[in-house]
Design a protein around this motif. Sequence first.
Motif, PDB file in Angstrom:
ATOM      1  N   MET A 173     -10.501 -13.874 -24.626  1.00  0.00           N
ATOM      2  CA  MET A 173      -9.737 -15.067 -24.985  1.00  0.00           C
ATOM      3  C   MET A 173      -8.990 -15.852 -23.934  1.00  0.00           C
ATOM      4  N   CYS A 174      -8.674 -16.980 -23.956  1.00  0.00           N
ATOM      5  CA  CYS A 174      -7.907 -17.834 -23.056  1.00  0.00           C
ATOM      6  C   CYS A 174      -6.830 -18.107 -23.688  1.00  0.00           C
ATOM      7  N   PRO A 175      -5.641 -17.831 -23.317  1.00  0.00           N
ATOM      8  CA  PRO A 175      -4.427 -17.643 -23.984  1.00  0.00           C
ATOM      9  C   PRO A 175      -3.834 -19.386 -24.311  1.00  0.00           C
ATOM     10  N   PHE A 176      -4.440 -20.019 -23.168  1.00  0.00           N
ATOM     11  CA  PHE A 176      -4.130 -21.581 -23.209  1.00  0.00           C
ATOM     12  C   PHE A 176      -5.216 -22.537 -23.793  1.00  0.00           C
ATOM     13  N   THR A 225       4.094 -20.360 -27.153  1.00  0.00           N
ATOM     14  CA  THR A 225       3.991 -18.612 -26.749  1.00  0.00           C
ATOM     15  C   THR A 225       4.647 -18.755 -25.264  1.00  0.00           C
ATOM     16  N   PHE A 226       4.559 -19.410 -24.597  1.00  0.00           N
ATOM     17  CA  PHE A 226       5.211 -19.273 -22.901  1.00  0.00           C
ATOM     18  C   PHE A 226       6.390 -20.043 -22.944  1.00  0.00           C
ATOM     19  N   LYS A 227       6.665 -20.789 -23.840  1.00  0.00           N
ATOM     20  CA  LYS A 227       8.372 -21.143 -23.787  1.00  0.00           C
ATOM     21  C   LYS A 227       9.243 -19.856 -24.066  1.00  0.00           C
ATOM     22  N   LYS A 228       8.933 -19.030 -24.792  1.00  0.00           N
ATOM     23  CA  LYS A 228       9.732 -18.006 -25.196  1.00  0.00           C
ATOM     24  C   LYS A 228       9.448 -16.633 -24.349  1.00  0.00           C
ATOM     25  N   CYS A 229       8.522 -16.884 -23.505  1.00  0.00           N
ATOM     26  CA  CYS A 229       7.970 -15.589 -22.778  1.00  0.00           C
ATOM     27  C   CYS A 229       8.883 -15.233 -21.579  1.00  0.00           C
ATOM     28  N   GLY A 230       9.371 -13.928 -21.789  1.00  0.00           N
ATOM     29  CA  GLY A 230      10.237 -13.357 -20.564  1.00  0.00           C
ATOM     30  C   GLY A 230       9.301 -12.790 -19.408  1.00  0.00           C
ATOM     31  N   ALA A 231       8.425 -12.171 -19.793  1.00  0.00           N
ATOM     32  CA  ALA A 231       7.722 -11.388 -18.512  1.00  0.00           C
ATOM     33  C   ALA A 231       6.159 -11.782 -18.940  1.00  0.00           C
ATOM     34  N   LEU A 232       5.452 -11.981 -17.948  1.00  0.00           N
ATOM     35  CA  LEU A 232       3.822 -12.307 -18.010  1.00  0.00           C
ATOM     36  C   LEU A 232       3.152 -11.089 -17.269  1.00  0.00           C
ATOM     37  N   LEU A 233       2.662 -10.039 -17.818  1.00  0.00           N
ATOM     38  CA  LEU A 233       1.927  -9.041 -16.867  1.00  0.00           C
ATOM     39  C   LEU A 233       0.348  -9.293 -17.110  1.00  0.00           C
ATOM     40  N   PHE A 234      -0.186  -9.334 -15.669  1.00  0.00           N
ATOM     41  CA  PHE A 234      -1.494  -9.405 -15.712  1.00  0.00           C
ATOM     42  C   PHE A 234      -2.020  -8.041 -15.117  1.00  0.00           C
ATOM     43  N   ILE A 235      -2.932  -7.517 -15.962  1.00  0.00           N
ATOM     44  CA  ILE A 235      -3.409  -6.033 -15.553  1.00  0.00           C
ATOM     45  C   ILE A 235      -4.688  -6.189 -14.878  1.00  0.00           C
ATOM     46  N   ILE A 236      -4.711  -5.768 -13.542  1.00  0.00           N
ATOM     47  CA  ILE A 236      -5.725  -5.745 -12.877  1.00  0.00           C
ATOM     48  C   ILE A 236      -6.617  -4.115 -12.614  1.00  0.00           C
ATOM     49  N   ASP A 237      -7.777  -4.280 -13.048  1.00  0.00           N
ATOM     50  CA  ASP A 237      -8.383  -2.858 -12.940  1.00  0.00           C
ATOM     51  C   ASP A 237      -8.633  -2.657 -11.438  1.00  0.00           C
ATOM     52  N   ALA A 238      -8.137  -1.667 -10.929  1.00  0.00           N
ATOM     53  CA  ALA A 238      -8.154  -1.459  -9.243  1.00  0.00           C
ATOM     54  C   ALA A 238      -9.732  -0.613  -9.160  1.00  0.00           C
ATOM     55  N   ASP A 248      -4.849 -18.945 -12.150  1.00  0.00           N
ATOM     56  CA  ASP A 248      -5.181 -19.880 -12.881  1.00  0.00           C
ATOM     57  C   ASP A 248      -3.933 -19.844 -14.195  1.00  0.00           C
ATOM     58  N   TYR A 249      -3.820 -18.674 -14.981  1.00  0.00           N
ATOM     59  CA  TYR A 249      -2.948 -18.416 -15.909  1.00  0.00           C
ATOM     60  C   TYR A 249      -1.414 -18.407 -15.429  1.00  0.00           C
ATOM     61  N   PHE A 250      -1.321 -17.909 -14.404  1.00  0.00           N
ATOM     62  CA  PHE A 250       0.078 -17.902 -13.927  1.00  0.00           C
ATOM     63  C   PHE A 250       0.494 -19.167 -13.585  1.00  0.00           C
ATOM     64  N   ALA A 251      -0.590 -20.018 -13.116  1.00  0.00           N
ATOM     65  CA  ALA A 251      -0.187 -21.691 -12.663  1.00  0.00           C
ATOM     66  C   ALA A 251       0.445 -22.397 -13.960  1.00  0.00           C
TER      67      ALA A 251
END
Length: 335
Positions: free
Chosen positions: A88-91, A100-113, A126-129
């Motif tokens: 799903m694209c959150p944007f 959603t992002f106005k009240k977002c304190g932390a944005l965690l992106f999980i990468i499968d190493a 792209d999402y961070f930007a």
Amino acid sequence: MSDNSDVEVEDEEEYKYGLQDDSEPQDTRPTVVLMGQKRSGKTSIRKVVFQKMSPNETMFVESTARITKDTVCSSFINFETIEFPGQMCPFDHTLDPVNTFKKCGALLFIIDAQDDYTDAIRKMADYFAKAYRINSKIKFEVFVHKADGLTEENRVETKFEVYHAVKEELKELGIKDLQVTYHLTSIYDHSIFEAFSKVVQNLVRQLPTLERLLDIFNQGSNVTKSFLFDISSKIYVATDSLPVEMSIYELCCDMIDVTLDISSIYGSGEYGIPFDEHSAAVIKLKKTESWSFYSAKSIDSWHSSRLCAVRTSKSRDISNTTSPVSRRASKKYST
Ligand SMILES: Nc1nc2c(ncn2[C@@H]2O[C@H](COP(=O)(O)OP(=O)(O)OP(=O)(O)O)[C@@H](O)[C@H]2O)c(=O)[nH]1
């Protein structure tokens, strides 16, 4: 007179911890948003940290199909987690990203190493930007996850690689000032709790005050290291100003497990939690008499934050100290 009372009200607001009442409006809570590719480990992280699921059980967790929201609320911790499924694209404008992002304190992106993460990094940048353009105050965090499958050397290399790739992608998108924090994590050891602790600490407004109070506590009590834990999640909300040694943190986590296990048998469980405001624990390790663990009485009677302190009579290195519980835990966590 009125000026003073204004200041008092402001001070009270500043030092009030958590929300005492679940009926408080949801909108006042900051949110921690979890994102990542499908099967990167988002649901597993939530379940292991906040719902006490054992790491092995996560193998049977079904893929998330919808946006999942959870509230995490105790004395100093009070936030909502929002997990977006990988597909799903959150944007998407139908999901109201601005709200959603106005009240977002932390944005965690999980990468499968353990997987190819080229696409994940592109998507993440792209999402961070996009999130940064909505709210520049968000704390951006990357969990380089499933690190248990990598050798010690590979872990450092992978983190470095991800760091550079993200930097490049953000540069291409014209974002310069965005600060990103990277954590190597795995649900099979304590690294996931440590990383989540750091994320949560960024959301605690009283952090500098708590650190100073713990420093004062150490000085006055001959304590080497102290943590303020949320015992139900093993997240430490604050610690003193000394650096954190992973071995001490792991030791405290093990002691919390022992305390909760014993409390669940002998505790009164009056308020639905076995370790309540009447509970306290002191654990002395057999072979290392100089180390004690204290779980002080509750700081506020309804919630679960506890002060845990490690005391020693002389300064020594405990990096090789493993309690019987630590050994049991490492066995339990071995994959
Ligand atoms: N080795 C290892 N496997 C993990 C770790 N965390 C999660 N996993 C496994 O990764 C798989 C996928 O985990 P999920 O939590 O379902 O992933 P997700 O990101 O929520 O996936 P979607 O719901 O499809 O978006 C499961 O089999 C987990 O057991 C980890 O730290 N190490």
